[in-house]
Write an enzyme that holds these catalytic residues in place. Structure first.
Site, short mmCIF file in Angstrom:
data_model
loop_
_atom_site.label_atom_id
_atom_site.label_comp_id
_atom_site.label_asym_id
_atom_site.label_seq_id
_atom_site.Cartn_x
_atom_site.Cartn_y
_atom_site.Cartn_z
N CYS A 31 28.22 10.85 31.25
CA CYS A 31 28.85 10.81 32.57
C CYS A 31 27.88 11.30 33.66
CB CYS A 31 30.11 11.68 32.53
SG CYS A 31 30.82 12.08 34.12
N CYS A 34 29.11 14.21 35.78
CA CYS A 34 29.14 15.42 34.94
C CYS A 34 27.74 16.03 34.88
CB CYS A 34 29.61 15.09 33.53
SG CYS A 34 31.28 14.40 33.44
#
Length: 104
Positions: A31, A34
């Site tokens: 991600c 992230c």
């Protein structure tokens, strides 16, 4: 205090039984947002040592927790107080947003 990487096995002890509030970052290695948040989460953990605990859970390795806490989008942050979810926030946050969000 550094960010603590937890698993399904350590979740109960590290989060639900914690004496301090616990900010949990539900994330995945693939991600992008992230990855961008990782250094911010680490800095936040250092700045708030002793006030709260900061943990990370890889959703790909803890699908049971992802389902239990209804994680649909990542990153998702959940603030636990006395074993209960007190706050949920979806999406990347800056350091100031994190501080305001948890009320420190």
């Amino acid at each position: 205090m550094a960010v603590i990487e937890i698993t399904s096995d350590s979740f109960e002890k590290e989060v639900l039984q914690a004496n301090l509030p616990v900010l949990v970052d539900f994330y995945a290695d693939w991600c992008g947002p992230c990855k961008q948040m990782a250094p911010i989460i680490a800095q936040f953990a250092e700045q708030n040592e002793g006030k709260l605990k900061v943990c990370k859970i890889n959703v790909d390795n803890a699908r049971d927790l992802s389902a239990r806490y209804e994680i649909v989008y990542i990153p998702t942050l959940k603030l636990f107080k006395q074993g209960n979810v007190a706050l949920t926030s979806v999406g990347a946050k800056g350091l100031e947003e994190l501080t305001a969000m948890v009320g420190l």
